[in-house]
Design an enzyme around this catalytic site. Structure first.
Site, PDB file in Angstrom:
ATOM      1  N   HIS A 167       0.814  -1.228   0.000  1.00  0.00           N
ATOM      2  CA  HIS A 167       0.000   0.000   0.000  1.00  0.00           C
ATOM      3  C   HIS A 167       0.844   1.274   0.000  1.00  0.00           C
ATOM      4  O   HIS A 167       0.334   2.354  -0.244  1.00  0.00           O
ATOM      5  CB  HIS A 167      -0.930   0.003   1.216  1.00  0.00           C
ATOM      6  N   ASP A 375       3.533   9.641  -0.760  1.00  0.00           N
ATOM      7  CA  ASP A 375       2.340   8.882  -0.374  1.00  0.00           C
ATOM      8  C   ASP A 375       2.082   7.811  -1.432  1.00  0.00           C
ATOM      9  O   ASP A 375       2.110   8.117  -2.627  1.00  0.00           O
ATOM     10  CB  ASP A 375       1.130   9.840  -0.306  1.00  0.00           C
TER      11      ASP A 375
END
Ligand code: ADQ
Length: 480
Positions: A167, A375
Site C-alpha cells: 500500500h 504517499d
C-alpha cells in the site's frame, strides 16, 4: 463456519489488522464490529463468496481470541505481545521500513531486536495463514508489515496461490540497499505469484532490484525465480465511490456542510486538509505555505479559513510525538499572528471523524489541500473528488502521491517547495469556476471508472482467481 470439505477457506486475506473494532454495547458488553473503509468493503464480498477467512491482529496486545465470524467473514486473530507491538509494529514496521520506503522523509532507525521480532511475527502470520487455507487456496497478503510472509507461506504451503499488495511506495534501489537483511526482505516478496504496487515506478524499482541484488533477469512486468514466474505490476488502489456518493447525496450531510460553512465564517473561502498525523503527509509544509500567504498579504483572515483535521496515529513513536508538537506550535503561531477576536485563521482538529462528517467537510470545502512529501496513493484526494457531485471545489495535489498519476486535472504542486505550494493554493483560489468544473468533471470520471471494486477485480484476475467483487456485491445487494 466457512469451512470447505478440503479443510478450510479457499480465499484468505492476511493483513496486520483484522477488519474489526471492538466496541462496547449500551449494557457494557464487548463485541466486534466491522471497521469502515474501502478495502474491507471491497474484499468482504469476495471473502464471503469464496467462503474465505481473514488473518490479522485485533489491535490489542496479549492472547488472541479463538477464530470468530463477523458479517460472513471468518476472522483468525494472530496474537501479539506488548513486546511484539513495540518491536515488530512500532519498531521495524513503523520506525524502520515506513520512513525508508517514504524516501527518508524521516531518518529510519535500525535495531537488531526489531528485525528479529519482525521475522518471528511474520512467521506467526504465515503459519496462521497456512493452517487456515484449503488445498490450492488463494492467499492475499497485504502491506509493509508482512514483507516476509509470501516466502514463508510458500515454504509451508507450496500448493497455494499467493498475492501480495504493497500500500505504500517501493523505494528506489539505492534506498532499499540501506536496509539490513535486504536480500531476505526481497526474497520474502518473491514468494508471491503476483506482487502489486500503487504505481508503475514502484513495480520498476522492485524488478530492477531483483537484478541488482539477486542477479535475476527481470523482463517486462515479470521475473523468473526458482523456476516460477513472479508478476510485478501497478494496481492503483481506489475508494468505495458508491458509499461516498451516497453520503454526498444525503440531504442531512448537505445541510451539515452548509452549517459548517456558516459556523466557519459565512463568506470566507474554506481550505481543508484531512490526514493521519504523519510526517509523510506534508502538514507542516502546508501550514508554512498558508502562514506565508497570510504574511505576504496574498490572502487574509477576512476571506479565507483553513480547517486541518489530523487523525491521531502511532502516538507512542517519538517522531510522531515531535511532529504533533511542531504542528501545534505552528497552528498557535498562525492564530497568534493573524487571528482576530472570534475569528481564527486556522481550525485544527486532532480527532477522528465518522464518514458522514468527513463527507460534509469535503462538501463544505472550496480548496482541498493534499500535500504529502510522499504517499503510496492518498485516498483523501479520491474521496474529495467522489464527494463533489456538484462539480465544484478545487484540489491542490502533491506530485509525490500515487493519486497524482490519475488526477492530473488537480492543481499539481511540488510539496517540498513552499513557494510552489503557495502558487498552487493561489491558482486554486483564483481559478475560473468553469475551469474548476471542467477539471472536477474529468477527475470524477477517472475515480468513478476505477473504483475499489475495479482494483480488487483487476488484482484477483491477474492472480488467476475467479469471481469479481463488483458482481458479487451487486448480487448480495439484490438478495439482501
Ligand atoms: P494512509 O496513509 O492512512 O493509507 P490515505 O490513503 O489518505 O492514507 O487514507 C486515509 C483514510 O483515513 C481515508 O479513507 C480517510 O478518509 C480516513 N481519514 C483520514 N482522516 C480521518 C479522520 N480525522 N477521521 C476519520 N477518517 C479519517 C495508506 C497509504 C496510502 C494509501 C492507503 C490505501 O499510506 O498511500 O492510499 O494506505 O492503500
Amino acid at each position: 463456519m466457512g469451512e470447505d470439505a478440503g479443510g478450510g477457506p479457499e480465499f484468505v486475506v492476511v493483513a496486520n489488522r483484522l477488519p474489526v473494532d471492538e466496541v462496547a454495547d449500551g449494557d457494557g458488553q464487548r463485541r466486534w464490529e466491522r471497521s469502515p473503509g474501502g478495502l474491507v468493503s471491497a474484499l468482504q464480498p469476495v471473502v464471503r463468496q469464496m467462503r474465505g477467512a481473514w488473518v490479522g491482529w485485533t489491535g490489542s496486545a496479549g492472547d488472541a481470541p479463538e477464530p470468530f465470524d463477523v458479517d460472513g467473514m471468518r476472522l483468525r486473530p494472530v496474537p501479539l505481545s506488548a513486546e511484539d507491538v513495540d518491536r515488530y509494529y512500532e519498531g521495524q514496521s513503523n520506525a524502520t521500513i515506513w520512513p525508508l520506503f517514504h524516501d527518508l522523509v524521516e531518518q529510519p532507525t535500525h535495531r537488531r531486536e526489531w528485525r528479529q521480532a519482525y521475522e518471528a511475527v511474520n512467521r506467526r502470520f504465515a503459519q496462521a495463514a497456512a493452517e487456515e487455507a484449503a488445498p490450492d487456496a488463494t492467499v492475499w497478503v497485504h502491506d509493509y508489515q508482512l514483507l516476509l510472509v509470501p516466502a514463508m507461506l510458500r515454504e509451508l504451503r507450496p500448493d497455494v496461490r499467493i498475492g501480495f499488495f504493497l500500500h505504500i511506495p517501493f523505494p528506489p534501489v539505492e534506498l532499499f540497499m540501506q536496509l539490513p537483511r535486504r536480500r531476505e526482505l526481497l526474497k520474502g516478496l518473491l514468494g508471491a505469484d503476483v506482487v502489486g504496487f500503487q504505481g508503475a515506478l514502484a513495480a520498476q524499482n522492485f524488478l530492477r532490484l531483483t537484478g541488482q541484488l539477486l542477479g535475476l533477469e527481470p523482463k517486462d512486468d515479470r521475473v523468473e525465480v526458482d523456476g516460477r514466474t513472479v508478476v510485478a505490476r501497478a494496481f492503483p488502489i481506489s475508494i468505495d465511490v458508491a458509499e461516498v456518493d451516497q453520503f454526498a447525496a444525503d440531504p442531512a450531510v448537505q445541510q451539515r456542510a452548509r452549517q459548517l460553512r456558516t459556523e466557519l465564517g459565512g463568506d470566507r473561502r474554506l481550505l481543508l486538509g484531512v490526514d493521519r498525523l504523519d510526517y509523510t503527509k506534508g502538514i507542516e509544509q502546508r501550514l508554512e505555505a498558508y502562514r506565508e500567504l497570510l504574511a505576504d498579504g496574498e490572502i487574509s483572515n477576512d476571506d479565507v479559513v483553513l480547517v486541518q483535521v489530523a487523525t491521531p496515529s502511532r502516538q507512542r513513536i517519538a517522531q510522531y510525538q515531535q511532529l504533533r508538537e511542531r504542528v501545534e506550535r505552528e497552528v498557535g503561531r498562525i492564530t497568534g499572528e493573524f487571528g482576530d477576536v472570534g475569528r481564527a485563521p486556522v481550525h485544527y482538529l486532532f480527532q477522528s471523524f465518522g464518514r458522514a462528517e468527513l463527507v460534509a467537510l469535503y462538501l463544505a470545502a472550496d480548496v482541498m489541500l493534499v500535500t504529502p512529501l510522499r504517499d503510496g496513493m492518498n485516498l483523501v484526494a479520491k474521496e474529495f473528488v467522489a464527494a463533489r457531485r456538484d462539480e465544484q471545489g478545487a484540489l491542490v495535489l502533491s506530485e509525490f502521491t500515487g493519486a497524482a498519476a490519475e488526477l492530473d486535472d488537480a492543481f499539481l504542486i511540488n510539496a517540498h517547495d513552499t513557494d510552489d505550494i503557495k502558487r498552487g493554493i493561489l491558482e486554486a483560489l483564483r481559478a475560473d469556476p468553469q475551469d474548476l468544473a471542467a477539471r472536477m468533471r474529468h477527475m470524477r470520471e477517472q475515480v468513478r471508472a476505477y473504483d475499489i471494486d475495479y482494483w480488487a477485480r483487476d488484482f484477483l484476475e491477474v492472480l488467476g482467481v475467479p469471481g469479481a467483487p463488483g458482481e458479487a456485491r451487486q448480487a448480495e445487494t439484490a438478495t439482501s
